[in-house]
Scaffold this active site. Structure first.
Site, PDB file in Angstrom:
ATOM      1  CE1 TYR A  87       0.112   2.004   4.215  1.00  0.00           C
ATOM      2  CE2 TYR A  87       0.513  -0.315   4.636  1.00  0.00           C
ATOM      3  CZ  TYR A  87       0.560   1.007   5.051  1.00  0.00           C
ATOM      4  OH  TYR A  87       1.055   1.324   6.297  1.00  0.00           O
ATOM      5  CB  CYS A  88       1.423   3.951  -1.893  1.00  0.00           C
ATOM      6  SG  CYS A  88       2.702   5.231  -1.910  1.00  0.00           S
TER       7      CYS A  88
END
Length: 152
Positions: A87-88
């Protein structure tokens, strides 16, 4: 003329292949939260953002491994036999996609968490920072405020 039907929908068999493939490559914040809460083994969640972003807040239990360091450090941080979820920041950022690509090139099984950190926070799930664990109220535009999940 219909804007929806201007391009004909795919045949059902093509739609099955397309949507099954998307689910093989992506997961969402609600499913990741459920698996982390249940302690599902063999799953490693990787935050691919900068140290400044990580310190601002991250998913409890996530591993911090910025995208630029994955090729060099993945084998030291992430067991090879796990499924990696990257994830970012959120939907406007392709950092998790780049991180997932790097893990895949290294031979890991990987999925991208769509919605990223933004939707994790907006759905009211806890975040960890130097200040401790924080839970913000769910955003009613992204999650039901009176239920654990949307039920989809």
């Amino acid at each position: 003329m219909s804007a929806v039907l201007f391009t004909a929908p795919a045949r059902p068999d093509e739609a099955v292949a397309h949507f099954a493939a998307r689910l093989a490559f992506e997961t969402d914040v609600s499913d990741v939260h459920a698996d982390l809460e249940a302690g599902v083994p063999g799953l490693v969640v990787v935050d691919s953002r900068s140290i400044e972003s990580w310190e601002q807040g991250h998913l409890p239990g996530a591993v911090h491994l910025p995208t630029a360091q994955i090729a060099e450090r993945a084998a030291l941080v992430v067991p090879r036999d796990t499924v990696v979820v990257t994830y970012c920041w959120g939907p406007g950022c392709n950092g998790a996609t780049r991180a997932a690509l790097t893990f895949a090139r290294l031979g890991y099984r990987v999925k991208e968490m769509i919605g990223g950190y933004e939707y994790w926070v907006r759905e009211g799930f806890p975040v960890q920072s130097a200040a401790g664990r924080v839970v913000r109220p769910a955003d009613p535009l992204t999650a039901p405020v009176s239920a654990v999940t949307c039920g989809c």
